[in-house]
Design a protein around this motif. Structure first.
Motif, PDB file in Angstrom:
ATOM      1  N   PHE A  45      40.931  29.860  42.690  1.00 16.53           N
ATOM      2  CA  PHE A  45      42.155  29.592  41.930  1.00 16.53           C
ATOM      3  C   PHE A  45      42.628  28.191  42.252  1.00 16.53           C
ATOM      4  CE2 PHE A  45      46.789  29.214  42.211  1.00 16.53           C
ATOM      5  CZ  PHE A  45      47.107  29.347  40.869  1.00 16.53           C
ATOM      6  N   ASP A  46      43.176  27.509  41.243  1.00 17.26           N
ATOM      7  CA  ASP A  46      43.685  26.158  41.432  1.00 17.26           C
ATOM      8  C   ASP A  46      44.943  26.013  40.580  1.00 17.26           C
ATOM      9  OD1 ASP A  46      44.134  23.348  41.424  1.00 17.26           O
ATOM     10  OD2 ASP A  46      42.017  23.003  41.853  1.00 17.26           O
ATOM     11  N   LEU A  47      46.019  25.502  41.174  1.00 16.68           N
ATOM     12  CA  LEU A  47      47.267  25.309  40.434  1.00 16.68           C
ATOM     13  C   LEU A  47      47.108  24.359  39.248  1.00 16.68           C
ATOM     14  CD1 LEU A  47      50.002  25.094  43.227  1.00 16.68           C
ATOM     15  CD2 LEU A  47      49.947  26.740  41.355  1.00 16.68           C
ATOM     16  N   SER A  48      46.047  23.541  39.265  1.00 20.02           N
ATOM     17  CA  SER A  48      45.850  22.604  38.162  1.00 20.02           C
ATOM     18  C   SER A  48      45.235  23.271  36.940  1.00 20.02           C
ATOM     19  CB  SER A  48      44.956  21.444  38.608  1.00 20.02           C
ATOM     20  OG  SER A  48      43.645  21.888  38.899  1.00 20.02           O
ATOM     21  N   LYS A  49      44.745  24.500  37.081  1.00 23.21           N
ATOM     22  CA  LYS A  49      44.155  25.221  35.956  1.00 23.21           C
ATOM     23  C   LYS A  49      45.261  25.978  35.227  1.00 23.21           C
ATOM     24  CE  LYS A  49      40.149  23.841  37.422  1.00 23.21           C
ATOM     25  NZ  LYS A  49      39.471  22.707  36.745  1.00 23.21           N
ATOM     26  N   MET A  50      45.471  25.620  33.972  1.00 29.67           N
ATOM     27  CA  MET A  50      46.591  26.186  33.233  1.00 29.67           C
ATOM     28  C   MET A  50      46.283  27.531  32.571  1.00 29.67           C
ATOM     29  SD  MET A  50      49.155  24.232  33.762  1.00 29.67           S
ATOM     30  CE  MET A  50      48.612  23.622  35.366  1.00 29.67           C
ATOM     31  N   SER A  51      45.044  28.011  32.677  1.00 31.88           N
ATOM     32  CA  SER A  51      44.686  29.332  32.138  1.00 31.88           C
ATOM     33  C   SER A  51      43.829  30.079  33.154  1.00 31.88           C
ATOM     34  CB  SER A  51      43.945  29.187  30.806  1.00 31.88           C
ATOM     35  OG  SER A  51      44.737  28.556  29.838  1.00 31.88           O
ATOM     36  N   ARG A  53      42.140  32.957  35.506  1.00 32.03           N
ATOM     37  CA  ARG A  53      41.764  34.367  35.388  1.00 32.03           C
ATOM     38  C   ARG A  53      41.772  34.959  36.788  1.00 32.03           C
ATOM     39  NH1 ARG A  53      39.443  36.056  30.664  1.00 32.03           N
ATOM     40  NH2 ARG A  53      38.296  37.684  31.775  1.00 32.03           N
ATOM     41  N   LEU A  54      42.547  36.001  36.977  1.00 32.44           N
ATOM     42  CA  LEU A  54      42.702  36.602  38.295  1.00 32.44           C
ATOM     43  C   LEU A  54      42.067  37.982  38.354  1.00 32.44           C
ATOM     44  CD1 LEU A  54      46.473  35.760  38.983  1.00 32.44           C
ATOM     45  CD2 LEU A  54      44.450  34.360  39.484  1.00 32.44           C
ATOM     46  N   PRO A  55      41.634  38.401  39.546  1.00 37.34           N
ATOM     47  CA  PRO A  55      41.121  39.766  39.695  1.00 37.34           C
ATOM     48  C   PRO A  55      42.238  40.782  39.436  1.00 37.34           C
ATOM     49  CG  PRO A  55      40.624  38.406  41.629  1.00 37.34           C
ATOM     50  CD  PRO A  55      41.601  37.646  40.805  1.00 37.34           C
ATOM     51  N   GLU A  56      41.870  41.977  39.019  1.00 39.09           N
ATOM     52  CA  GLU A  56      42.865  43.026  38.845  1.00 39.09           C
ATOM     53  C   GLU A  56      43.546  43.312  40.180  1.00 39.09           C
ATOM     54  OE1 GLU A  56      41.525  46.591  37.036  1.00 39.09           O
ATOM     55  OE2 GLU A  56      40.793  45.610  35.222  1.00 39.09           O
ATOM     56  N   ALA A  57      44.850  43.517  40.121  1.00 36.82           N
ATOM     57  CA  ALA A  57      45.598  43.751  41.355  1.00 36.82           C
ATOM     58  C   ALA A  57      46.910  44.443  41.031  1.00 36.82           C
ATOM     59  CB  ALA A  57      45.865  42.433  42.079  1.00 36.82           C
ATOM     60  N   ALA A  98      48.951  36.765  36.521  1.00 34.67           N
ATOM     61  CA  ALA A  98      49.148  37.944  37.367  1.00 34.67           C
ATOM     62  C   ALA A  98      49.593  39.135  36.535  1.00 34.67           C
ATOM     63  CB  ALA A  98      50.173  37.645  38.454  1.00 34.67           C
ATOM     64  N   LYS A  99      50.471  38.889  35.600  1.00 37.53           N
ATOM     65  CA  LYS A  99      50.925  39.971  34.723  1.00 37.53           C
ATOM     66  C   LYS A  99      49.767  40.513  33.893  1.00 37.53           C
ATOM     67  CE  LYS A  99      54.755  41.091  31.603  1.00 37.53           C
ATOM     68  NZ  LYS A  99      55.986  40.571  30.948  1.00 37.53           N
ATOM     69  N   MET A 100      48.917  39.624  33.393  1.00 40.58           N
ATOM     70  CA  MET A 100      47.770  40.039  32.605  1.00 40.58           C
ATOM     71  C   MET A 100      46.738  40.780  33.458  1.00 40.58           C
ATOM     72  SD  MET A 100      47.137  36.748  30.101  1.00 40.58           S
ATOM     73  CE  MET A 100      45.693  37.558  29.394  1.00 40.58           C
ATOM     74  N   ALA A 101      46.692  40.475  34.748  1.00 42.64           N
ATOM     75  CA  ALA A 101      45.740  41.122  35.652  1.00 42.64           C
ATOM     76  C   ALA A 101      46.221  42.486  36.129  1.00 42.64           C
ATOM     77  CB  ALA A 101      45.474  40.214  36.852  1.00 42.64           C
ATOM     78  N   GLY A 102      47.379  42.913  35.636  1.00 44.30           N
ATOM     79  CA  GLY A 102      47.877  44.237  35.966  1.00 44.30           C
ATOM     80  C   GLY A 102      48.861  44.297  37.103  1.00 44.30           C
ATOM     81  N   CYS A 103      49.268  43.159  37.626  1.00 45.98           N
ATOM     82  CA  CYS A 103      50.242  43.169  38.722  1.00 45.98           C
ATOM     83  C   CYS A 103      51.581  43.725  38.221  1.00 45.98           C
ATOM     84  CB  CYS A 103      50.451  41.763  39.276  1.00 45.98           C
ATOM     85  SG  CYS A 103      49.025  41.101  40.167  1.00 45.98           S
ATOM     86  N   CYS A 104      52.133  44.635  38.983  1.00 45.24           N
ATOM     87  CA  CYS A 104      53.444  45.201  38.657  1.00 45.24           C
ATOM     88  C   CYS A 104      54.572  44.456  39.350  1.00 45.24           C
ATOM     89  CB  CYS A 104      53.494  46.675  39.052  1.00 45.24           C
ATOM     90  SG  CYS A 104      52.323  47.715  38.161  1.00 45.24           S
ATOM     91  N   LYS A 105      54.217  43.653  40.366  1.00 47.30           N
ATOM     92  CA  LYS A 105      55.258  42.948  41.119  1.00 47.30           C
ATOM     93  C   LYS A 105      54.705  41.615  41.610  1.00 47.30           C
ATOM     94  CE  LYS A 105      58.247  45.212  43.401  1.00 47.30           C
ATOM     95  NZ  LYS A 105      58.990  46.081  44.345  1.00 47.30           N
TER      96      LYS A 105
END
Length: 287
Positions: A45-51, A53-57, A98-105
């Motif tokens: 992950f890099d803050l410079s990447k504006m799109s 993709r995160l693992p499900e969490a 994070a929201k798209m990866a399923g994070c609830c919080k």
């Protein structure tokens, strides 16, 4: 719980990652490269990447900050626009991912800097209007607002406005006061200063606590434990080590002190002066 964490190899992030993993959570460190001294699972992950993709969490803890090494306030160096872009737009993109990866919080490590420094000596409450007077404080406030915009009945956001963090991070030998203690032992003249502090373990306990709360929507908590003058801190060092260096004068100005009673009401119990003494004593014994 499956938890993603940014900044896990940093000074503050090490406390959080160790606590969350030690509680039996599945912790994945997000970063540009894996840390060599951690057994955490890693995802790029890099803050410079504006799109990104995160693992499900189930949850995200965001404590990374793009800044010049060793600096938070003033960490923008010679490129304030890049500092703002990465830490605001990069953070917003991270929260969306994070929201798209399923994070609830999501827990965002904000800062006392959102209140600004104009209210020296006053008590600062979460309900006070933020008035940041530094780019760092502005960036943290914009991060809070980016998180709040995404919150709904399925996605909760919590901003922890954190004060100075002390303690030796897991896996490291030195801490924020190492150079100060070295100067005291060497009779180097030390400038007076008074600041607010919290031990990294107590901050980690706060993160763990708010991750377990069932509330939805957006909330803010102050995280602060001690008002500490350098003269008192170095007096502890002298008492524990027997070294009689030259103590600085007592500071003539006080910082704004965040009221952390809201966090205490949900069960947070920081270590206070006893924890500070234990930290200094352990350091003097070489532990």
């Amino acid at each position: 719980m499956r938890i993603l964490i940014t900044g896990a190899s940093g000074t503050v992030g090490r406390f959080l990652a160790a606590r969350l993993a030690g509680e039996g959570n599945h912790v994945t460190a997000l970063g540009r490269r894996p840390a060599v001294d951690t057994a955490l699972e890693f995802a790029r992950f890099d803050l410079s990447k504006m799109s990104p993709r995160l693992p499900e969490a189930d949850a995200l803890v965001h404590c990374a900050l793009h800044h010049d090494p060793g600096k938070f306030r003033g960490g923008q160096g010679d490129d304030p626009e890049r500092f703002r872009k990465l830490n605001v737009e990069g953070t917003r993109a991270l929260f969306q991912a994070a929201k798209m990866a399923g994070c609830c919080k999501t827990v965002f490590l904000s800062s006392r800097a959102v209140y600004g420094d104009a209210r020296r000596g006053e008590t600062l409450h979460e309900t006070d209007a933020p008035e940041p007077d530094s780019l760092y404080g502005q960036v943290k406030l914009e991060g809070e607002r980016a998180l709040e915009e995404l919150c709904d009945t399925r996605f909760a956001g919590i901003a922890l406005r954190v004060t100075g963090v002390y303690g030796t991070p897991p896996g490291m030998d030195r801490h924020k006061w190492s150079s100060l203690f070295d100067d005291y032992r060497s009779d180097v003249e030390i400038e007076p200063r008074c600041a607010t502090e919290v031990h990294g373990d107590d901050l980690a306990a706060a993160v763990s606590l708010v991750l377990q709360t069932p509330e939805r929507g957006f909330d803010v908590f102050n995280v602060s434990d001690l008002l500490l003058d350098r003269r008192d801190l170095l007096t502890l060092v002298s008492e524990c080590s027997g070294i009689k260096g030259v103590l600085p004068a007592r500071a003539t100005t006080l910082p704004g002190v965040m009221d952390a009673s809201k966090l205490r009401q949900v069960g947070w119990l920081p270590g206070g002066l006893g924890k500070l003494k234990a930290f200094v004593e352990a350091g003097c014994r070489g532990e």
